[in-house]
Scaffold this motif. Structure first.
Motif, mmCIF file in Angstrom:
data_model
loop_
_atom_site.group_PDB
_atom_site.id
_atom_site.type_symbol
_atom_site.label_atom_id
_atom_site.label_comp_id
_atom_site.label_asym_id
_atom_site.label_seq_id
_atom_site.Cartn_x
_atom_site.Cartn_y
_atom_site.Cartn_z
ATOM 1 N N GLU A 23 -6.657 -33.700 -4.943
ATOM 2 C CA GLU A 23 -6.911 -32.256 -4.978
ATOM 3 C C GLU A 23 -8.213 -31.961 -5.723
ATOM 4 O O GLU A 23 -8.935 -31.015 -5.370
ATOM 5 C CB GLU A 23 -5.743 -31.521 -5.624
ATOM 6 C CG GLU A 23 -5.476 -31.904 -7.077
ATOM 7 C CD GLU A 23 -4.233 -31.234 -7.624
ATOM 8 O OE1 GLU A 23 -4.362 -30.464 -8.584
ATOM 9 O OE2 GLU A 23 -3.138 -31.475 -7.067
ATOM 10 N N ASN A 24 -8.534 -32.766 -6.740
ATOM 11 C CA ASN A 24 -9.813 -32.604 -7.440
ATOM 12 C C ASN A 24 -10.980 -32.938 -6.522
ATOM 13 O O ASN A 24 -12.007 -32.252 -6.523
ATOM 14 C CB ASN A 24 -9.869 -33.507 -8.672
ATOM 15 C CG ASN A 24 -8.866 -33.128 -9.733
ATOM 16 O OD1 ASN A 24 -7.760 -32.685 -9.429
ATOM 17 N ND2 ASN A 24 -9.230 -33.303 -11.001
ATOM 18 N N ILE A 25 -10.828 -34.005 -5.754
ATOM 19 C CA ILE A 25 -11.878 -34.421 -4.821
ATOM 20 C C ILE A 25 -12.103 -33.349 -3.761
ATOM 21 O O ILE A 25 -13.249 -32.965 -3.474
ATOM 22 C CB ILE A 25 -11.499 -35.765 -4.164
ATOM 23 C CG1 ILE A 25 -11.469 -36.880 -5.224
ATOM 24 C CG2 ILE A 25 -12.473 -36.113 -3.036
ATOM 25 C CD1 ILE A 25 -10.947 -38.209 -4.710
ATOM 26 N N GLU A 26 -11.029 -32.849 -3.189
ATOM 27 C CA GLU A 26 -11.149 -31.836 -2.139
ATOM 28 C C GLU A 26 -11.761 -30.549 -2.675
ATOM 29 O O GLU A 26 -12.581 -29.900 -2.002
ATOM 30 C CB GLU A 26 -9.770 -31.572 -1.535
ATOM 31 C CG GLU A 26 -9.229 -32.763 -0.749
ATOM 32 C CD GLU A 26 -7.760 -32.620 -0.394
ATOM 33 O OE1 GLU A 26 -7.135 -31.631 -0.861
ATOM 34 O OE2 GLU A 26 -7.239 -33.483 0.323
ATOM 35 N N ARG A 27 -11.397 -30.167 -3.899
ATOM 36 C CA ARG A 27 -11.952 -28.963 -4.501
ATOM 37 C C ARG A 27 -13.458 -29.125 -4.737
ATOM 38 O O ARG A 27 -14.241 -28.199 -4.512
ATOM 39 C CB ARG A 27 -11.235 -28.639 -5.808
ATOM 40 C CG ARG A 27 -11.693 -27.332 -6.455
ATOM 41 C CD ARG A 27 -10.725 -26.846 -7.515
ATOM 42 N NE ARG A 27 -10.511 -27.843 -8.551
ATOM 43 C CZ ARG A 27 -9.376 -28.496 -8.744
ATOM 44 N NH1 ARG A 27 -8.340 -28.293 -7.949
ATOM 45 N NH2 ARG A 27 -9.254 -29.374 -9.731
ATOM 46 N N ALA A 28 -13.871 -30.305 -5.179
ATOM 47 C CA ALA A 28 -15.294 -30.553 -5.407
ATOM 48 C C ALA A 28 -16.084 -30.486 -4.103
ATOM 49 O O ALA A 28 -17.209 -29.977 -4.074
ATOM 50 C CB ALA A 28 -15.484 -31.917 -6.073
ATOM 51 N N ILE A 29 -15.498 -30.999 -3.019
ATOM 52 C CA ILE A 29 -16.166 -30.926 -1.710
ATOM 53 C C ILE A 29 -16.324 -29.478 -1.275
ATOM 54 O O ILE A 29 -17.401 -29.062 -0.799
ATOM 55 C CB ILE A 29 -15.375 -31.728 -0.657
ATOM 56 C CG1 ILE A 29 -15.421 -33.224 -0.979
ATOM 57 C CG2 ILE A 29 -15.943 -31.476 0.743
ATOM 58 C CD1 ILE A 29 -14.532 -34.072 -0.083
ATOM 59 N N LEU A 30 -15.288 -28.681 -1.444
ATOM 60 C CA LEU A 30 -15.335 -27.276 -1.050
ATOM 61 C C LEU A 30 -16.385 -26.501 -1.853
ATOM 62 O O LEU A 30 -17.043 -25.605 -1.336
ATOM 63 C CB LEU A 30 -13.964 -26.632 -1.219
ATOM 64 C CG LEU A 30 -12.873 -27.122 -0.267
ATOM 65 C CD1 LEU A 30 -11.533 -26.479 -0.611
ATOM 66 C CD2 LEU A 30 -13.244 -26.822 1.180
#
Length: 251
Positions: free
Chosen positions: A64-71
């Motif tokens: 979820e941290n990775i996906e948030r950073a991508i967004l």
């Protein structure tokens, strides 16, 4: 031992506290965000993002941290406007040091990096002062013992690797910048266990540091730089005996 990879090894010997882990996640998130902003949010078409995600997963960073950073990088979530900066300087014993950082305030970060150099017996230098002592290369780290050496050599060299070096943990495959992605994919296709793949600045010549006190001063400067919130990577051309590195790792 050279500053490129062996200082990183010393850092891995140390116990990572929850606070340090949180700071590491912050740095990894920042790199993912910048990679997504510059090259898009699909790692299949963005090598820098792919490497950033792999590095994050290697440190057990939550998805979820990775996906948030991508967004944040693609503009789908609000976030800071990070930019790449590089600082050059000298440490105790005349060693050259390159510092890669991501910052949202160049003036603040430059002042703080200058202060760290000064407090640890070094000095921040001008652009181009030490960069010529390093070569930008791709580095693929491979865990040893699981795949025959011949398989590694064949896959890496056919894909364009420049050199393959034995290390305490396994192998280091050195590539031209533009060949890092193809070499990594070739090794993966050959079922070679890759620990990490990244771009790095490798020293062309090394500065021997034989005095233990000077060695400790160099390592503490590198440690202080790496601890800065904006700093992503620290590279140096020091050559310090392994027993001194091991002693520092135990501190």
């Amino acid at each position: 031992m050279a500053g490129h990879s062996h200082w990183a090894k010393v850092r891995h010997y140390k116990v990572i506290s929850d606070a340090r882990k949180g700071k590491l996640f912050s740095k990894l998130s920042r790199e993912i965000t910048v990679a997504a902003r510059l090259g898009g949010g699909d790692p299949d078409f963005n090598p820098r993002l792919r490497r950033a995600i792999q590095a994050a997963r290697a440190e057990s960073m939550p998805m979820e941290n990775i996906e948030r950073a991508i967004l944040k990088g693609t503009g789908q979530l609000a976030g800071e406007a990070w930019e790449d900066v590089c600082y050059e300087g000298y440490g105790p014993g005349g060693v050259a040091i390159l510092v890669q950082a991501l910052t949202d305030n160049r003036n603040r970060t430059a002042a703080e990096i200058r202060s760290i150099f000064a407090r640890h017996g070094g000095n921040l230098a001008g652009v181009g002062s030490v960069a010529w002592l390093f070569q930008k290369r791709g580095v693929v780290l491979i865990e040893g013992g699981e795949v025959p050496e011949e398989t590694i050599w064949e896959a890496a060299l056919e894909a364009g690797a420049e050199d393959i070096r034995a290390s305490d943990e396994g192998w280091e495959v050195i590539t031209p910048v533009e060949k890092l992605e193809s070499v990594q994919r070739a090794l993966e296709s050959a079922h070679v266990p890759i620990q990490s793949a990244s771009l790095a600045f490798l020293p062309q010549t090394l500065v021997p540091i034989e005095d233990p006190d000077t060695a400790r001063s160099v390592l503490r400067l590198c440690d202080a730089l790496e601890a800065h919130d904006d700093v992503q990577h620290v590279y140096s051309n020091f050559d310090i005996a392994s027993d001194i590195l091991a002693e520092e790792a135990r501190r």
